[in-house]
Design a protein around this motif. Structure first.
Motif, PDB file in Angstrom:
ATOM      1  N   GLU A   1     -40.826 -40.040  15.096  1.00 19.36           N
ATOM      2  CA  GLU A   1     -41.725 -40.138  14.082  1.00 19.36           C
ATOM      3  C   GLU A   1     -40.759 -40.863  12.834  1.00 19.36           C
ATOM      4  OE1 GLU A   1     -41.226 -37.422  15.837  1.00 19.36           O
ATOM      5  OE2 GLU A   1     -42.946 -36.000  15.943  1.00 19.36           O
ATOM      6  N   VAL A   2     -39.711 -40.326  12.631  1.00 16.04           N
ATOM      7  CA  VAL A   2     -38.759 -40.840  11.695  1.00 16.04           C
ATOM      8  C   VAL A   2     -38.172 -41.975  11.918  1.00 16.04           C
ATOM      9  CG1 VAL A   2     -37.144 -40.041   9.978  1.00 16.04           C
ATOM     10  CG2 VAL A   2     -38.690 -38.243  10.702  1.00 16.04           C
ATOM     11  N   GLY A   3     -37.407 -41.877  13.304  1.00 15.38           N
ATOM     12  CA  GLY A   3     -36.604 -42.768  13.627  1.00 15.38           C
ATOM     13  C   GLY A   3     -37.152 -44.226  13.854  1.00 15.38           C
ATOM     14  N   LEU A   4     -38.328 -44.375  14.541  1.00 17.84           N
ATOM     15  CA  LEU A   4     -38.998 -45.435  14.752  1.00 17.84           C
ATOM     16  C   LEU A   4     -39.666 -46.280  13.364  1.00 17.84           C
ATOM     17  CD1 LEU A   4     -40.996 -44.604  17.976  1.00 17.84           C
ATOM     18  CD2 LEU A   4     -39.123 -45.872  17.970  1.00 17.84           C
ATOM     19  N   LYS A   5     -39.883 -45.356  12.570  1.00 15.45           N
ATOM     20  CA  LYS A   5     -40.136 -45.950  11.064  1.00 15.45           C
ATOM     21  C   LYS A   5     -39.008 -46.757  10.755  1.00 15.45           C
ATOM     22  CE  LYS A   5     -42.021 -44.636   6.410  1.00 15.45           C
ATOM     23  NZ  LYS A   5     -40.686 -44.539   5.833  1.00 15.45           N
ATOM     24  N   THR A   6     -37.802 -45.908  10.814  1.00 23.78           N
ATOM     25  CA  THR A   6     -36.610 -46.528  10.013  1.00 23.78           C
ATOM     26  C   THR A   6     -36.215 -47.830  10.793  1.00 23.78           C
ATOM     27  OG1 THR A   6     -35.462 -44.171   9.631  1.00 23.78           O
ATOM     28  CG2 THR A   6     -34.071 -46.428   9.957  1.00 23.78           C
ATOM     29  N   CYS A   7     -36.494 -47.639  12.077  1.00 20.16           N
ATOM     30  CA  CYS A   7     -36.096 -48.895  12.935  1.00 20.16           C
ATOM     31  C   CYS A   7     -37.196 -50.307  12.538  1.00 20.16           C
ATOM     32  CB  CYS A   7     -36.446 -48.771  14.534  1.00 20.16           C
ATOM     33  SG  CYS A   7     -34.957 -47.698  15.029  1.00 20.16           S
ATOM     34  N   LEU A   8     -38.161 -49.879  12.246  1.00 20.88           N
ATOM     35  CA  LEU A   8     -39.074 -51.131  11.886  1.00 20.88           C
ATOM     36  C   LEU A   8     -39.068 -51.341  10.543  1.00 20.88           C
ATOM     37  CD1 LEU A   8     -42.660 -49.412  13.675  1.00 20.88           C
ATOM     38  CD2 LEU A   8     -41.287 -51.585  14.271  1.00 20.88           C
ATOM     39  N   GLU A   9     -38.521 -50.381   9.605  1.00 21.22           N
ATOM     40  CA  GLU A   9     -38.339 -50.824   8.384  1.00 21.22           C
ATOM     41  C   GLU A   9     -37.136 -52.116   8.235  1.00 21.22           C
ATOM     42  OE1 GLU A   9     -39.874 -47.084   5.674  1.00 21.22           O
ATOM     43  OE2 GLU A   9     -37.767 -47.021   6.537  1.00 21.22           O
ATOM     44  N   GLU A  10     -36.078 -51.688   9.069  1.00 17.25           N
ATOM     45  CA  GLU A  10     -35.021 -52.444   9.281  1.00 17.25           C
ATOM     46  C   GLU A  10     -35.262 -53.789   9.942  1.00 17.25           C
ATOM     47  OE1 GLU A  10     -31.872 -51.973   8.141  1.00 17.25           O
ATOM     48  OE2 GLU A  10     -32.676 -50.051   7.340  1.00 17.25           O
ATOM     49  N   LEU A  11     -36.199 -53.831  10.847  1.00 19.73           N
ATOM     50  CA  LEU A  11     -36.460 -55.061  11.602  1.00 19.73           C
ATOM     51  C   LEU A  11     -37.269 -55.901  10.193  1.00 19.73           C
ATOM     52  CD1 LEU A  11     -36.760 -56.626  13.950  1.00 19.73           C
ATOM     53  CD2 LEU A  11     -39.150 -55.447  14.617  1.00 19.73           C
ATOM     54  N   GLN A  12     -38.228 -55.201   9.549  1.00 19.96           N
ATOM     55  CA  GLN A  12     -39.083 -55.918   8.377  1.00 19.96           C
ATOM     56  C   GLN A  12     -37.904 -56.607   7.656  1.00 19.96           C
ATOM     57  OE1 GLN A  12     -41.540 -53.553   6.261  1.00 19.96           O
ATOM     58  NE2 GLN A  12     -43.406 -54.806   6.951  1.00 19.96           N
ATOM     59  N   LYS A  13     -36.902 -55.902   7.117  1.00 16.97           N
ATOM     60  CA  LYS A  13     -35.910 -56.442   6.367  1.00 16.97           C
ATOM     61  C   LYS A  13     -35.043 -57.740   6.634  1.00 16.97           C
ATOM     62  CE  LYS A  13     -34.733 -52.082   4.091  1.00 16.97           C
ATOM     63  NZ  LYS A  13     -33.823 -50.969   4.030  1.00 16.97           N
ATOM     64  N   ASN A  14     -34.848 -57.439   8.154  1.00 17.20           N
ATOM     65  CA  ASN A  14     -34.169 -58.540   8.816  1.00 17.20           C
ATOM     66  C   ASN A  14     -34.863 -59.958   8.863  1.00 17.20           C
ATOM     67  OD1 ASN A  14     -31.819 -57.258   9.536  1.00 17.20           O
ATOM     68  ND2 ASN A  14     -32.441 -56.521  11.190  1.00 17.20           N
ATOM     69  N   PHE A  15     -36.379 -59.785   8.871  1.00 17.67           N
ATOM     70  CA  PHE A  15     -37.142 -60.820   9.281  1.00 17.67           C
ATOM     71  C   PHE A  15     -37.360 -61.416   7.744  1.00 17.67           C
ATOM     72  CE2 PHE A  15     -38.202 -59.958  13.758  1.00 17.67           C
ATOM     73  CZ  PHE A  15     -38.191 -61.362  14.037  1.00 17.67           C
ATOM     74  N   LYS A  16     -37.335 -60.825   6.716  1.00 26.27           N
ATOM     75  CA  LYS A  16     -37.514 -61.456   5.376  1.00 26.27           C
ATOM     76  C   LYS A  16     -36.041 -62.156   4.821  1.00 26.27           C
ATOM     77  CE  LYS A  16     -40.666 -57.824   3.319  1.00 26.27           C
ATOM     78  NZ  LYS A  16     -40.899 -56.803   2.450  1.00 26.27           N
ATOM     79  N   GLN A  17     -35.001 -61.487   5.483  1.00 23.60           N
ATOM     80  CA  GLN A  17     -33.794 -62.213   5.305  1.00 23.60           C
ATOM     81  C   GLN A  17     -33.736 -63.466   6.159  1.00 23.60           C
ATOM     82  OE1 GLN A  17     -30.874 -59.105   6.189  1.00 23.60           O
ATOM     83  NE2 GLN A  17     -30.613 -58.688   4.154  1.00 23.60           N
ATOM     84  N   ILE A  18     -34.211 -63.604   7.436  1.00 23.72           N
ATOM     85  CA  ILE A  18     -34.224 -64.743   8.178  1.00 23.72           C
ATOM     86  C   ILE A  18     -35.151 -65.867   7.543  1.00 23.72           C
ATOM     87  CG2 ILE A  18     -35.250 -65.662  10.517  1.00 23.72           C
ATOM     88  CD1 ILE A  18     -34.367 -62.940  11.679  1.00 23.72           C
ATOM     89  N   GLN A  19     -36.373 -65.347   7.166  1.00 25.08           N
ATOM     90  CA  GLN A  19     -37.375 -66.311   6.431  1.00 25.08           C
ATOM     91  C   GLN A  19     -36.569 -66.853   5.309  1.00 25.08           C
ATOM     92  OE1 GLN A  19     -41.161 -64.792   6.634  1.00 25.08           O
ATOM     93  NE2 GLN A  19     -41.968 -65.808   4.743  1.00 25.08           N
ATOM     94  N   SER A  20     -35.930 -65.937   4.458  1.00 25.49           N
ATOM     95  CA  SER A  20     -35.182 -66.654   3.326  1.00 25.49           C
ATOM     96  C   SER A  20     -33.990 -67.533   3.494  1.00 25.49           C
ATOM     97  CB  SER A  20     -34.792 -65.498   2.161  1.00 25.49           C
ATOM     98  OG  SER A  20     -33.517 -65.059   3.023  1.00 25.49           O
ATOM     99  N   MET A  21     -33.472 -67.266   4.843  1.00 29.95           N
ATOM    100  CA  MET A  21     -32.383 -68.346   5.403  1.00 29.95           C
ATOM    101  C   MET A  21     -32.974 -69.582   5.914  1.00 29.95           C
ATOM    102  SD  MET A  21     -29.887 -65.579   7.246  1.00 29.95           S
ATOM    103  CE  MET A  21     -29.241 -64.179   6.503  1.00 29.95           C
ATOM    104  N   THR A  22     -34.391 -69.363   6.592  1.00 32.67           N
ATOM    105  CA  THR A  22     -34.671 -70.538   7.225  1.00 32.67           C
ATOM    106  C   THR A  22     -36.093 -70.925   6.539  1.00 32.67           C
ATOM    107  OG1 THR A  22     -35.655 -69.065   8.828  1.00 32.67           O
ATOM    108  CG2 THR A  22     -33.454 -70.067   9.362  1.00 32.67           C
TER     109      THR A  22
END
Length: 400
Positions: A333-354
């Motif tokens: 319940e908590v950990g998968l939410k954390t993982c998805l939040e991290e994934l979302q941040k990574n894709f925002k960074q990827i989008q800003s780089m590309t």
């Protein structure tokens, strides 16, 4: 209630807070998220021309580690303390235990992995120790007083004794003073491993310490890397951290902060400002030496924790709270939410780089696995936020 009933009640309450009691109610949906993350990572590594910052890969590795540990949430949750010799790992564990059990001293002590568990049914202030040798033989020592238990640990688990033929030591007692152990945690002390990278001290003993530490890492749920405030720029420690710990989402503890003093020119007058400035500088030094995450660094002093007047600024309570938070992250319940939040941040960074199209292209490499993950998230109140986050990520990068 008698004392044993009180202990049992506290243990159950703490488990409800920091353990994954409901994990058996869910299918192993984390396996599909793990597959999606690995596909995203592999796609980025295979397409170097995208010029995506290596920090994205590091972040993905950290998230992959957390998902792997969520999948093992039914297992006893091991909190492993790693780092060079004489960083105060054993002293720190003694504080978390609430008893001076592990041997400490002026010379390097711990030479094998020592795991420590709580058992409500075990007599308080007595310790049962299993000494496991390289041939698999177990030498049991049952319900010893503290002084005898310390002698056994020093004889078989420290550099003062003969530990060459020992692979592991397990300690069980009723650690009623330790919230972490009462909640199902297992504290794990490890030998210093960094000397295996020293060309002048690269002997068989140090290689053996490294091998033992690596073996222990695989079974560890929460990795705690311990440095000390006055010895933070060792190249050997940096190599060990970068090669083995960086991908395992470590908490970094700067121990012995009491040994660090600000330059006189930087010294403020207010005690609170002194402490704030000291910790800020210690964190800067550590981050300049190790590829760690700023939000996963804590400063601590075992000496201050034992001083009633300074206990509140020692950092011990902050570490306990952080470990409890990490425990909660091991539940779906908590950990998968954390993982998805991290994934979302990574894709925002990827989008800003590309750009948006490149980010979509990367996500499409994992879309099939992610779709299975999304489809199988249980429709329960506890998993509602996980489902909403997964949906948001999926909708952000649709097929054209």
């Amino acid at each position: 209630m008698n004392q044993s009933e009180v202990d049992k009640y506290v243990e159950d309450v703490f488990k409800n807070v920091i353990s994954s009691l409901s994990v058996t109610d869910y299918p192993d949906i984390a396996q599909y998220l793990l597959l999606a993350l690995v596909k995203i990572k592999n796609y980025i590594e295979a397409n170097r021309g995208l010029n995506i910052n290596k920090g994205i890969i590091d972040n993905l590795n950290n998230t992959i580690f957390l998902v792997r540990k969520i999948r093992k949430a039914r297992e006893p949750k091991k909190i492993g303390f790693f780092g060079a010799q004489k960083r105060g790992k054993s002293s720190l564990i003694n504080l978390l235990l609430g008893v001076d059990l592990l041997p400490t001293g002026a010379r390097p002590m711990t030479s094998v992995g020592i795991d420590i568990r709580h058992d409500t049914k075990h007599p308080v202030d007595q310790y049962s120790i299993d000494v496991i040798s390289t041939d698999g033989a177990v030498d049991p020592h049952k319900e010893l007083p503290l002084s005898s238990a310390k002698d056994i640990l020093e004889r078989f688990g420290s550099s003062k004794g003969n530990s060459d033929h020992i692979v592991q030591i397990s300690v069980v007692s009723n650690f009623c003073k330790s919230e972490i152990l009462r909640g199902g945690g297992v504290l794990l002390d490890t030998p210093g491993a960094e000397l295996a990278f020293d060309t002048e001290q690269n002997n068989n003993s140090n290689k053996q310490d490294l091998s033992r530490a690596i073996d222990l890492l695989e079974s560890t749920h929460i990795v705690i890397f311990v440095e000390r405030a006055d010895l933070m720029q060792s190249q050997n420690s940096k190599t060990f951290f970068s090669k083995y710990l960086k991908e395992m989402r470590p908490l970094c503890v700067i121990n012995m902060k009491d040994k660090f003093a600000l330059d006189d020119r930087q010294q403020p007058k207010d005690p609170e400002l002194i402490e704030t400035a000291k910790q800020a500088q210690l964190k800067r030094i550590l981050l300049n030496t190790y590829p760690a995450n700023m939000d996963r660094v804590l400063c601590l002093s075992c000496k201050e924790a034992l001083d009633n007047k300074k206990k509140s600024i020692s950092g011990l309570e902050s570490l306990k709270e952080r470990i409890s938070y990490e425990f909660r992250n091991l539940s779906p319940e908590v950990g998968l939410k954390t993982c998805l939040e991290e994934l979302q941040k990574n894709f925002k960074q990827i989008q800003s780089m590309t750009d948006q199209d490149t980010a979509r292209e990367i996500f499409l490499a994992a879309r099939a696995a992610f779709a299975v993950f999304l489809e199988n998230i249980p429709k329960t109140n506890a998993m509602e936020e996980v489902h909403k986050l997964a949906q948001a990520i999926d909708r952000s990068y649709p097929r054209k």
